[in-house]
Write a protein that holds these residues in place. Sequence first.
Motif, PDB file in Angstrom:
ATOM      1  N   VAL A   4      32.649  48.102  40.806  1.00 27.92           N
ATOM      2  CA  VAL A   4      33.782  47.510  41.512  1.00 27.92           C
ATOM      3  C   VAL A   4      33.948  48.225  42.847  1.00 27.92           C
ATOM      4  N   ALA A  48      32.771  43.165  41.433  1.00 25.59           N
ATOM      5  CA  ALA A  48      34.169  42.787  41.641  1.00 25.59           C
ATOM      6  C   ALA A  48      34.710  43.556  42.838  1.00 25.59           C
ATOM      7  N   ARG A  82      33.276  36.124  42.260  1.00 18.47           N
ATOM      8  CA  ARG A  82      33.348  37.483  41.726  1.00 18.47           C
ATOM      9  C   ARG A  82      34.821  37.878  41.638  1.00 18.47           C
ATOM     10  N   VAL A 230      35.757  41.138  34.540  1.00 13.16           N
ATOM     11  CA  VAL A 230      34.625  41.685  35.299  1.00 13.16           C
ATOM     12  C   VAL A 230      33.406  41.836  34.398  1.00 13.16           C
TER      13      VAL A 230
END
Length: 254
Positions: A4, A48, A82, A230
């Motif tokens: 992330v 993400a 995403r 995610v």
Amino acid sequence: MPRVLVIQNTRRSGPRRLGDWLRADGLELDVRLPFDGTPLPDRLDHDALVVLGGGFMPDDDERAPWLGSARSLISQALDDERPVLGICLGGQLLAHVGGGKVQADAGMPEHGSTSIQLRDETRDDPLLCDLPSEVTALEHHVDAVIDLPPNASWLASSEKCPHQAFRLGSCAWGLQFHPEAPATAILNWDADKLRRHGHDRELLYEQALTDEPTAERHWRAMAAAFARTVRERHRSRSCAAWRPPPVGEGRLSS
């Protein structure tokens, strides 16, 4: 492990407990500090994107020259589906990129622990569906989203700020409030500015401490839901990227 990208827009606006929760739920965080001169990536190669708060407007490129890159990354995340989580300024950036309108000094300022009402649309929302109809979270803003992007799902409101949460597409969320911030964050707020808005910092802190046990439980659940989204998207992309070899290939010789 899903990765992330976290954009931290000011020195004090770190991921705090949200970062701890997401790591505990199996995500790797790449926290970037563009205010220190660290460039943001040109392409979103992460699974993400989380964009945190800061005292800027979404197009305030003169004071925060990295915001153009942040807007581009949000746009890429939307195009690629995403997951995105935008908090305060991050939520306003998401609204701006999606075609909504953000206004400075809009309506009445919100500071401290604030009651937030979840709308019926959250019943089918992957992030907020398990929360009760009324929750509390820290607010600290004078700017606000005054028009949601077209086709956004309006998820939550408060007495002073209608657009507290919204979703774009299937997995991009904008929040006006701060689920990542504990009550102690209030102690770092400017007491003089709060007084000008009619607030006493100590009273705000006491109320936030009272609300914190329940609020923390709610936002921990929300973080778990985001991490789950995610991970699921990461698995889907990994499976899509793998293709079985053509018949007759990839086998051991007898």
